[in-house]
Design an enzyme around this catalytic site. Structure first.
Site, PDB file in Angstrom:
ATOM      1  N   ALA A   1     -20.843  -5.876  -1.341  1.00 19.35           N
ATOM      2  CA  ALA A   1     -21.416  -4.959  -0.344  1.00 19.35           C
ATOM      3  C   ALA A   1     -22.893  -5.233  -0.102  1.00 19.35           C
ATOM      4  O   ALA A   1     -23.512  -4.575   0.733  1.00 19.35           O
ATOM      5  CB  ALA A   1     -21.250  -3.523  -0.838  1.00 19.35           C
TER       6      ALA A   1
ATOM      7  N   HIS B   1     -20.982  -8.412  -8.525  1.00 19.39           N
ATOM      8  CA  HIS B   1     -20.741  -7.179  -7.738  1.00 19.39           C
ATOM      9  C   HIS B   1     -21.684  -7.134  -6.523  1.00 19.39           C
ATOM     10  O   HIS B   1     -22.430  -6.161  -6.332  1.00 19.39           O
ATOM     11  CB  HIS B   1     -20.918  -5.941  -8.619  1.00 19.39           C
ATOM     12  CG  HIS B   1     -20.248  -4.704  -8.064  1.00 19.39           C
ATOM     13  ND1 HIS B   1     -19.735  -3.712  -8.846  1.00 19.39           N
ATOM     14  CD2 HIS B   1     -20.020  -4.298  -6.783  1.00 19.39           C
ATOM     15  CE1 HIS B   1     -19.228  -2.745  -8.100  1.00 19.39           C
ATOM     16  NE2 HIS B   1     -19.390  -3.083  -6.827  1.00 19.39           N
TER      17      HIS B   1
ATOM     18  N   ASP C   1     -15.608 -10.544  -8.173  1.00 19.82           N
ATOM     19  CA  ASP C   1     -16.945 -10.030  -7.873  1.00 19.82           C
ATOM     20  C   ASP C   1     -17.246  -8.810  -8.739  1.00 19.82           C
ATOM     21  O   ASP C   1     -18.388  -8.394  -8.853  1.00 19.82           O
ATOM     22  CB  ASP C   1     -17.035  -9.654  -6.384  1.00 19.82           C
ATOM     23  CG  ASP C   1     -18.428  -9.155  -6.015  1.00 19.82           C
ATOM     24  OD1 ASP C   1     -19.401  -9.877  -6.305  1.00 19.82           O
ATOM     25  OD2 ASP C   1     -18.541  -8.047  -5.455  1.00 19.82           O
TER      26      ASP C   1
ATOM     27  N   ASP D   1       0.865  -1.184   0.000  1.00 17.63           N
ATOM     28  CA  ASP D   1       0.000   0.000   0.000  1.00 17.63           C
ATOM     29  C   ASP D   1       0.896   1.227   0.000  1.00 17.63           C
ATOM     30  O   ASP D   1       1.691   1.427   0.922  1.00 17.63           O
ATOM     31  CB  ASP D   1      -0.908   0.000   1.253  1.00 17.63           C
ATOM     32  CG  ASP D   1      -2.050   1.000   1.128  1.00 17.63           C
ATOM     33  OD1 ASP D   1      -1.806   2.133   0.666  1.00 17.63           O
ATOM     34  OD2 ASP D   1      -3.176   0.639   1.491  1.00 17.63           O
TER      35      ASP D   1
ATOM     36  N   GLU E   1     -19.503  -3.958 -16.590  1.00 14.70           N
ATOM     37  CA  GLU E   1     -20.608  -4.530 -15.820  1.00 14.70           C
ATOM     38  C   GLU E   1     -21.941  -4.097 -16.413  1.00 14.70           C
ATOM     39  O   GLU E   1     -22.137  -2.888 -16.624  1.00 14.70           O
ATOM     40  CB  GLU E   1     -20.506  -4.094 -14.352  1.00 14.70           C
ATOM     41  CG  GLU E   1     -19.267  -4.643 -13.680  1.00 14.70           C
ATOM     42  CD  GLU E   1     -19.181  -4.309 -12.185  1.00 14.70           C
ATOM     43  OE1 GLU E   1     -20.131  -3.725 -11.637  1.00 14.70           O
ATOM     44  OE2 GLU E   1     -18.159  -4.664 -11.577  1.00 14.70           O
TER      45      GLU E   1
HETATM   46  C1  MLT Z   1     -18.994   0.275  -3.129  1.00 16.95           C
HETATM   47  O1  MLT Z   1     -18.257   0.997  -3.790  1.00 16.95           O
HETATM   48  O2  MLT Z   1     -19.448   0.633  -2.049  1.00 16.95           O
HETATM   49  C2  MLT Z   1     -19.358  -1.085  -3.604  1.00 16.95           C
HETATM   50  O3  MLT Z   1     -18.663  -1.461  -4.731  1.00 16.95           O
HETATM   51  C3  MLT Z   1     -20.816  -1.259  -3.764  1.00 16.95           C
HETATM   52  C4  MLT Z   1     -21.417  -0.388  -4.794  1.00 16.95           C
HETATM   53  O4  MLT Z   1     -20.756   0.169  -5.629  1.00 16.95           O
HETATM   54  O5  MLT Z   1     -22.618  -0.232  -4.744  1.00 16.95           O
END
Ligand code: MLT
Length: 324
Positions: free
Chosen positions: A285, A282, A258, A171, A263
């Protein structure tokens, strides 16, 4: 005319309450139609988006009443934050509300890859019972390379430690003496060192000009034979054609994605051919818990700003500044 525009399918208790207040135009498909989106934004004072609405400089210029862009999630790559700041518009987001869910999916994908769970499930449903084919490996004793050891990377590493993994991390923005690295027993290394040492690599970087295609042919060729690659960050950080080539050659143990370069991806995407690849849409989250937290945070910020109060989850500044 409602003051708050919602351009994607953003749901949860807080959104129900906001909509019940009557000041919301809920248009979950609006992101698909840039002309209609521009039209609707002309009157909006707050817009709530997820990751599919592209909030461009042009859209911002055509939205004279806009005070806040609230992003229901962590990534800001679909928002021209510089243009919003220039126009004095608050950009707020939910940078940590879904981190745990993303970390848990990354771990789930690592275990699924190591134990071939997806492939074994497919085969067993088709009538197979191939116990000798679906042998796997343990996480314990293996090295996990974490690219991006911020909020999510740290949560992944902490859980991987509980599985007995060693952690190396890369990082550019983290101090090698940072306390969280000590807690994880993690060494901060160069990307070249990380790729050479890791049995599993998980990435948690934002999409920027520097990280676009960070993981390409050279990177995959440098991975240990049989190593696994997991991406729950942004699709465009991976060169999918290079990943497909590395899988085709048999060099990698497998990969789990994911997120995708495009997309939704094309139905005939080459990655779908490999049995040692796991593909999910995806959803990292997308847990009930994370979505409740995320939606509550952005609804609260939209309402606050319209009431003349500061946004709590601001990215640039907490209150609108008027057009720059
Ligand atoms: C985010 O950036 O929080 C996640 O990839 C979920 C999203 O984009 O909705």
């Amino acid at each position: 005319m409602p003051r708050i525009l919602v351009t994607e399918n953003i749901a949860g208790k807080a959104m129900d309450e906001l909509r019940a207040g009557g000041d919301v135009a809920f248009e979950p498909e609006l992101w698909r139609d840039p002309a209609a989106l521009a039209e609707a934004l002309r009157e909006a004072e707050a817009v709530i988006v997820r990751n599919q609405t592209r909030v461009t400089a042009e859209l911002i210029a055509g939205a004279p009443k806009l005070k806040i862009v609230a992003r229901a999630g962590a990534g800001l790559d679909n928002i021209d934050t510089a243009a919003a700041s220039e126009a004095g518009i608050v950009v707020s987001f939910a940078p940590s509300e879904n981190s745990l869910s993303v970390a848990e999916l990354a771990l789930g994908l690592m275990i699924s890859l190591a134990r071939k769970i997806s492939a074994a499930d497919r085969d067993t449903r088709a009538g197979g019972w191939k116990r000798a084919v679906f042998t796997g490996g343990e996480l314990s004793g293996k090295t996990l390379g974490v690219v991006g050891i911020g909020r999510i990377g740290t949560l992944v590493a902490r859980r991987a430690r509980a599985f007995g993994m060693r952690i190396v991390a890369h990082d550019e923005f983290v101090d090698p003496e940072a306390p969280h690295l000590r807690e994880l027993g993690a060494r901060l290394v160069t990307l070249d060192e990380l790729v050479a040492e890791s049995d599993f690599i998980t990435t948690h970087v934002p999409l920027t000009e520097e990280t676009r295609h960070l993981f390409g042919a050279k990177f995959f060729a440098a991975m240990k034979p049989g190593a696994f690659f997991v991406n729950t960050s942004r699709g465009e950080v991976v060169d999918e054609a290079a990943l497909a080539a590395a899988l085709e050659s048999g060099h990698l143990g497998g990969a789990a994605l994911d997120v995708r370069e495009v997309e939704p991806p094309a139905a005939d995407s080459p990655l779908g051919r490999f049995d040692n690849v796991i593909l999910t849409p995806h959803i990292a989250a997308f847990t009930d818990e994370a979505q409740e937290r995320v939606v509550a945070a952005v609804c609260r910020d939209a309402v606050s700003v319209l009431r003349g109060e500061p946004a709590a989850g601001f990215f640039n500044f907490p209150e609108p500044r008027g057009r720059g």
